[in-house]
Design an enzyme around this catalytic site. Structure first.
Site, PDB file in Angstrom:
ATOM      1  CG  HIS A 121      -0.367   0.110   2.530  1.00 31.39           C
ATOM      2  ND1 HIS A 121      -0.225  -0.952   3.387  1.00 31.39           N
ATOM      3  CD2 HIS A 121       0.132   1.184   3.193  1.00 31.39           C
ATOM      4  CE1 HIS A 121       0.328  -0.549   4.510  1.00 31.39           C
ATOM      5  NE2 HIS A 121       0.554   0.751   4.425  1.00 31.39           N
ATOM      6  CB  SER A 170       3.216   1.495   6.249  1.00 35.58           C
ATOM      7  OG  SER A 170       2.060   1.609   7.021  1.00 35.58           O
TER       8      SER A 170
END
Length: 339
Positions: free
Chosen positions: A166, A293
């Site tokens: 992502h 992330s």
């Protein structure tokens, strides 16, 4: 995704990763692990030749020794003279603090920071120019709609960094013109605020798998950034492997990255025992926050830093990352060889 988004932890599974026989025929990753590229280099039915073995891929841990206990990193001490000299290269810091790239696909996180469980155990890395901290990179991401975001990546070769899927491919944002492959990622290894001790390089070449790009399945949330230069030869890179369940649940996991709840562009580290695993995920109570992330989840094996997951999600009880199983491993080996 934002490391502050909640998912339900799984129980330990009996699944065990088996190494391929040295003489076995190479089998390209398929199904949801089918590799894709924003440059369409690997998609449309073109198979990627994979290695005949799944022995761990060696890193390049040059420039420093691993901790003697083989468990956690040594953290502490001020930046040395070399780091101060290298920090002469600086970044023009944006006027407003940028948000975690996970919010682009999953929306704003809940008001309570769910991924710092109890006391915040994270420690700031001050000598980011040194080994092994320079193998971690702060990412400045420009989406298709020109919005800017932050994330984390880590080197696995001279030109290749791993990160979450992502980070480089946005799904279901609800914003016109934002979804899909991002425009560019500025990679800043060992960044420390506005200081760029090893400079930066911008990439427009990305890899992921159909399980993420087509389906947005969190079990396949991983990808790679391919650089136009050999910056990894300066920073060094992580090794990685597909390890059995028993090895992982007995391991201490280490995570370092660039969380958005701390001063912009500063690197923070934490470690703790692995809580549980299943076939596609690893769960751990290591403190993280949105912006991390894509960070490496790694262990120290015989003096080498070996990644076994890609950090991607937060939760109220445990945080989690995409497990490096045999299919993920095969794609990483192929992406490491990309130029």
């Amino acid at each position: 995704m934002s490391a502050s988004h909640k998912i339900t932890p799984h129980r330990v599974a009996s699944h065990k990763i088996k190494a391929a026989n040295e003489d076995a025929a190479p089998v390209p990753s398929s199904g949801p692990h089918t590799p894709v590229s924003n440059l369409d280099l690997e998609h449309a039915g073109k198979s990627v030749r994979q290695p005949k073995t799944q022995a761990p891929s060696a890193g390049r841990d040059a420039g420093g020794a691993a901790p003697a206990d083989g468990e956690t990193e040594r953290v502490g001490g001020a930046a040395g003279p070399r780091a101060a000299a290298e920090a002469a290269r600086t970044l023009s810091v944006p006027a407003t603090k940028l948000r975690d790239i996970g919010e682009a696909s999953f929306g704003s996180p809940p008001p309570m920071a769910e991924t710092v469980h109890g006391p915040d155990d994270r420690r700031q890395i001050t000598d980011t120019a040194a080994h092994p901290w320079r193998m971690h990179a702060s990412l400045l991401i420009v989406a298709r709609d020109n919005s800017q975001w932050i994330g984390t990546g880590w080197f696995i070769g001279p030109r290749t960094l791993m990160t979450a899927g992502h980070v480089i491919h946005i799904k279901n944002s609800g914003v016109p013109g934002r979804d899909g492959w991002v425009k560019s990622v500025q990679v800043m290894p060992g960044r420390n605020g506005s200081a760029l001790p090893h400079g930066s390089v911008t990439s427009t070449s990305f890899r992921s798998v159909t399980g993420w790009t087509d389906n947005g399945d969190q079990n396949f949330d991983y990808g790679a950034i391919i650089l136009p230069t050999d910056l990894g030869n300066t920073t060094g890179w992580f090794g990685f492997g597909a390890y059995p369940d028993a090895d992982l649940v007995a391991s201490t996991g280490n995570i370092s990255g660039y969380p958005g709840d701390k001063p912009s562009g500063t690197q923070w580290y934490d470690s703790r025992k692995i809580a549980s695993v299943d076939a596609r995920k690893v769960y751990y109570d290591i403190d993280t926050a949105g912006g991390q992330s894509g960070s490496a989840v790694y262990r120290i094996v015989n003096g080498a830093r070996m990644a076994f997951a890609i950090h991607a999600y937060g939760g109220a009880v445990t945080n989690s990352g995409t497990r490096i199983n045999s299919e993920v491993y095969n794609n990483m080996v192929a992406w490491k060889a990309a130029t």
